[in-house]
Design a protein around this motif. Structure first.
Motif, PDB file in Angstrom:
ATOM      1  N   PRO A  87       0.968  -1.237   0.066  1.00 43.32           N
ATOM      2  CA  PRO A  87      -0.081   0.067   0.043  1.00 43.32           C
ATOM      3  C   PRO A  87       0.888   1.356  -0.132  1.00 43.32           C
ATOM      4  N   HIS A  88       2.086   1.170   0.518  1.00 43.33           N
ATOM      5  CA  HIS A  88       2.863   2.393   0.345  1.00 43.33           C
ATOM      6  C   HIS A  88       2.939   2.972  -0.982  1.00 43.33           C
ATOM      7  N   LYS A  89       2.961   1.953  -2.019  1.00 38.63           N
ATOM      8  CA  LYS A  89       3.104   2.570  -3.474  1.00 38.63           C
ATOM      9  C   LYS A  89       1.826   3.263  -3.758  1.00 38.63           C
ATOM     10  N   ALA A  90       0.729   3.092  -3.028  1.00 41.30           N
ATOM     11  CA  ALA A  90      -0.489   3.825  -3.326  1.00 41.30           C
ATOM     12  C   ALA A  90      -0.213   5.381  -2.673  1.00 41.30           C
ATOM     13  N   MET A  91       0.432   5.372  -1.746  1.00 36.91           N
ATOM     14  CA  MET A  91       0.763   6.710  -1.026  1.00 36.91           C
ATOM     15  C   MET A  91       1.899   7.414  -1.831  1.00 36.91           C
ATOM     16  N   LEU A  92       2.766   6.695  -2.611  1.00 35.98           N
ATOM     17  CA  LEU A  92       3.893   7.528  -3.450  1.00 35.98           C
ATOM     18  C   LEU A  92       3.040   8.034  -4.512  1.00 35.98           C
ATOM     19  N   ILE A  93       2.310   7.333  -5.228  1.00 36.98           N
ATOM     20  CA  ILE A  93       1.520   7.785  -6.377  1.00 36.98           C
ATOM     21  C   ILE A  93       0.685   8.966  -6.055  1.00 36.98           C
ATOM     22  N   THR A  94      -0.090   8.721  -4.904  1.00 40.48           N
ATOM     23  CA  THR A  94      -0.897   9.866  -4.582  1.00 40.48           C
ATOM     24  C   THR A  94      -0.297  10.889  -4.449  1.00 40.48           C
ATOM     25  N   ALA A  95       0.987  11.035  -3.782  1.00 40.09           N
ATOM     26  CA  ALA A  95       1.888  12.280  -3.349  1.00 40.09           C
ATOM     27  C   ALA A  95       2.033  13.258  -4.775  1.00 40.09           C
ATOM     28  N   ASP A  96       2.230  12.256  -5.980  1.00 36.55           N
ATOM     29  CA  ASP A  96       2.643  12.839  -7.227  1.00 36.55           C
ATOM     30  C   ASP A  96       1.279  13.176  -7.964  1.00 36.55           C
ATOM     31  N   ALA A  97       0.229  12.766  -7.699  1.00 39.31           N
ATOM     32  CA  ALA A  97      -1.091  12.569  -8.724  1.00 39.31           C
ATOM     33  C   ALA A  97      -2.201  13.242  -7.974  1.00 39.31           C
ATOM     34  N   ILE A  98      -2.095  13.673  -6.725  1.00 38.61           N
ATOM     35  CA  ILE A  98      -3.243  14.138  -5.970  1.00 38.61           C
ATOM     36  C   ILE A  98      -3.876  15.350  -6.485  1.00 38.61           C
ATOM     37  N   ASN A  99      -3.275  16.201  -7.138  1.00 38.71           N
ATOM     38  CA  ASN A  99      -3.838  17.516  -7.644  1.00 38.71           C
ATOM     39  C   ASN A  99      -3.297  17.739  -9.276  1.00 38.71           C
ATOM     40  N   ARG A 100      -3.465  16.450  -9.695  1.00 36.64           N
ATOM     41  CA  ARG A 100      -3.319  16.739 -11.381  1.00 36.64           C
ATOM     42  C   ARG A 100      -3.853  15.300 -12.072  1.00 36.64           C
ATOM     43  N   ASP A 101      -3.770  15.467 -13.241  1.00 42.49           N
ATOM     44  CA  ASP A 101      -4.202  14.109 -14.074  1.00 42.49           C
ATOM     45  C   ASP A 101      -3.010  13.394 -14.359  1.00 42.49           C
ATOM     46  N   VAL A 102      -2.902  12.117 -14.164  1.00 41.30           N
ATOM     47  CA  VAL A 102      -1.874  11.350 -14.552  1.00 41.30           C
ATOM     48  C   VAL A 102      -2.265  10.083 -15.320  1.00 41.30           C
ATOM     49  N   TYR A 103      -1.828  10.193 -16.517  1.00 40.30           N
ATOM     50  CA  TYR A 103      -2.386   8.900 -17.465  1.00 40.30           C
ATOM     51  C   TYR A 103      -1.323   7.893 -17.316  1.00 40.30           C
ATOM     52  N   LEU A 104      -1.837   6.769 -17.696  1.00 36.47           N
ATOM     53  CA  LEU A 104      -1.055   5.582 -17.615  1.00 36.47           C
ATOM     54  C   LEU A 104      -0.986   4.916 -18.944  1.00 36.47           C
ATOM     55  N   VAL A 105      -0.094   4.625 -19.722  1.00 34.42           N
ATOM     56  CA  VAL A 105      -0.134   3.957 -21.095  1.00 34.42           C
ATOM     57  C   VAL A 105       0.440   2.613 -20.811  1.00 34.42           C
ATOM     58  N   SER A 106      -0.231   1.510 -20.889  1.00 35.29           N
ATOM     59  CA  SER A 106       0.113   0.076 -20.498  1.00 35.29           C
ATOM     60  C   SER A 106      -0.545  -0.960 -21.206  1.00 35.29           C
ATOM     61  N   GLU A 107      -0.308  -2.298 -20.767  1.00 42.36           N
ATOM     62  CA  GLU A 107      -0.788  -3.401 -21.121  1.00 42.36           C
ATOM     63  C   GLU A 107      -1.963  -3.761 -19.977  1.00 42.36           C
ATOM     64  N   LEU A 108      -2.199  -3.090 -19.092  1.00 39.60           N
ATOM     65  CA  LEU A 108      -3.295  -3.208 -18.053  1.00 39.60           C
ATOM     66  C   LEU A 108      -4.659  -2.805 -18.584  1.00 39.60           C
ATOM     67  N   SER A 109      -5.600  -3.618 -17.995  1.00 41.31           N
ATOM     68  CA  SER A 109      -6.786  -3.237 -18.531  1.00 41.31           C
ATOM     69  C   SER A 109      -7.418  -1.929 -17.957  1.00 41.31           C
ATOM     70  N   ASP A 110      -8.291  -1.192 -18.730  1.00 41.41           N
ATOM     71  CA  ASP A 110      -8.711   0.183 -18.241  1.00 41.41           C
ATOM     72  C   ASP A 110      -9.325  -0.001 -16.861  1.00 41.41           C
ATOM     73  N   GLU A 111     -10.051  -0.985 -16.517  1.00 45.68           N
ATOM     74  CA  GLU A 111     -10.655  -1.006 -15.306  1.00 45.68           C
ATOM     75  C   GLU A 111      -9.646  -1.100 -13.984  1.00 45.68           C
ATOM     76  N   THR A 112      -8.470  -1.589 -14.387  1.00 46.69           N
ATOM     77  CA  THR A 112      -7.402  -1.935 -13.618  1.00 46.69           C
ATOM     78  C   THR A 112      -6.594  -0.821 -13.253  1.00 46.69           C
ATOM     79  N   VAL A 113      -6.569   0.211 -14.429  1.00 48.16           N
ATOM     80  CA  VAL A 113      -5.739   1.210 -14.298  1.00 48.16           C
ATOM     81  C   VAL A 113      -6.638   2.320 -13.364  1.00 48.16           C
TER      82      VAL A 113
END
Length: 420
Positions: free
Chosen positions: A349-375
């Motif tokens: 879960p600490h990864k969630a916090m790290l992503i949130t620290a950088d994404a909380i006030n901005r849009d972050v797009y992910l280009v990946s092989e993951l499903s849209d639902e997972t992203v």
């Protein structure tokens, strides 16, 4: 339209940007590769001499090597290291390689070829660490910060304890390399959790060493364990070896950081309206758990609120079942932030916090092989390509405005330092 490409998995993604958008490519300073890395590695080991490391016929040597999520060039490092160990007196049957997985899943024997040359797999014993296997862990003490020094028993009981790795920026550890391969890579889950719980402390950040509480806690654990020898390299943006360091782990880190600081620290005049980043392709984007690291460095180049695009194939999914499970009931970055502040620190879960620290006030797009639902469950915006993400960003604002854009093709190893 200006054409660009960026690493994605084992290939690249191409995209174009409007001609009137000012674009900066931020990447490590280029350094030519060593002409003969194996020869340089051998020479570095021979300069250490034999007396300090020589042992008797029954003495054991254990080497901590990195797992498949790290682009460490074991095919260059291991052959001269193993030859040198035999030369100073260690018998082949008394040499063991342990894959330093940390809290990652142990690697299966059929995966060993991904990180170790086949000839070495046939001739030497290779095992994978398991941070949850308490029977194969031993507690040696505690650091001043209270981190239990629990380590793989086979490594701890060896006559010679060796770490192999590379030195590059780390988002909160400061730098990879040195004893980290043993302390974290071969540590018990509670040891790793306690150490990583300091990642929000003052001084925890990329390229910080002497005043970094997370890194200095690791160094103290390394002294408790008694790591005798480090063999580390610094690599350029093409994953080629540019420098080799061997010897006492602390000296290796100090010398290696000087080289790495020059390569990976990138000054910028001001921040950007849009940042496009890749961890650097496979294996750094093998899963979201690893690919996230590029976001931290990208955010250092972005204006407050500026969108970011993360390009990472994530061919092996999220990379952390605890992280994925923890995110199931989270619907916003604010909820993540609040939950993390009130819960005990947990790995994954600490990864969630790290992503949130950088994404909380901005849009972050992910280009990946993951499903849209997972992203979306990871609270990121899915896009099928870099081009689609750029189009989505253009639609959210005034399409006539030029966006000052930064492209970080090797985001994990690029640390921007704004002048503003």
């Amino acid at each position: 339209m200006a054409e660009y490409s960026i690493p994605y998995g084992k290939s690249k993604q191409s995209f174009h940007l409007p001609e009137d958008w000012p674009v900066s490519i931020l990447k490590p300073e280029h350094r030519d590769a060593l002409e003969n890395p194996i020869q340089e590695i051998s020479a570095s080991l021979k300069r250490l001499g034999k007396n300090l490391y020589a042992q008797g016929d029954t003495s054991t040597a254990v080497i901590a090597i990195n797992d498949k999520t790290r682009p460490v060039p074991h095919h260059f490092l291991l052959p001269p290291l193993l030859s040198w160990l035999e030369e100073v007196g260690y018998k082949r049957e008394n040499i063991t390689l342990i894959i330093a997985t940390g809290t990652h899943a142990p690697m299966l024997p059929e995966e060993h070829h991904l990180i170790v040359p086949e000839e070495i797999s046939r001739r030497y014993k290779i095992i994978s660490h398991d941070a949850e296997d308490k029977e194969n862990l031993i507690k040696l003490g505690k650091t001043a910060a209270g981190t239990p020094c629990t380590i793989n028993k086979i490594f701890a009981e060896a006559d010679l304890r060796v770490v192999v790795g590379n030195i590059e920026p780390h988002q909160y550890m400061g730098w990879s390399g040195g004893v980290k391969s043993a302390v974290i890579g071969l540590g018990g889950t509670e040891s790793i959790r306690t150490n990583h719980s300091m990642l929000t402390m003052e001084g925890a950040g990329p390229c910080r060493y002497e005043d970094n509480p997370v890194r200095q806690d690791v160094e103290e654990s390394g002294r408790i364990i008694g790591v005798h020898l480090a063999l580390n390299v610094v690599m350029n943006d093409s994953k080629e070896i540019v420098a080799v360091f061997a010897g006492d782990p602390l000296n290796v880190m100090k010398k290696g950081i000087k080289e790495a600081q020059f390569l990976f620290s990138v000054p910028i005049d001001s921040r950007f309206d849009l940042v496009i980043t890749s961890p650097g392709g496979y294996p750094k984007d093998i899963n979201l758990y690893q690919a996230q690291k590029a976001l931290r460095h990208a955010s250092m180049a972005a204006k407050p609120g500026a969108p970011m695009i993360l390009i990472g194939a994530c061919s092996e999914g999220i990379g952390s079942p605890p992280y994925e499970k923890w995110m199931k009931d989270k619907t916003s970055h604010h909820q993540v932030q609040e939950a993390f502040e009130h819960e005990e620190f947990k790995l994954g879960p600490h990864k969630a916090m790290l992503i949130t620290a950088d994404a909380i006030n901005r849009d972050v797009y992910l280009v990946s092989e993951l499903s849209d639902e997972t992203v979306r469950k990871m609270l990121l915006i899915p896009a099928s390509s870099v081009q689609e993400a750029i189009g989505m960003i253009q639609k959210t604002g005034d399409s006539s405005i030029s966006l000052k854009t930064a492209i970080l093709p090797y985001g994990n190893a690029t640390v921007p330092y704004p002048g503003d």
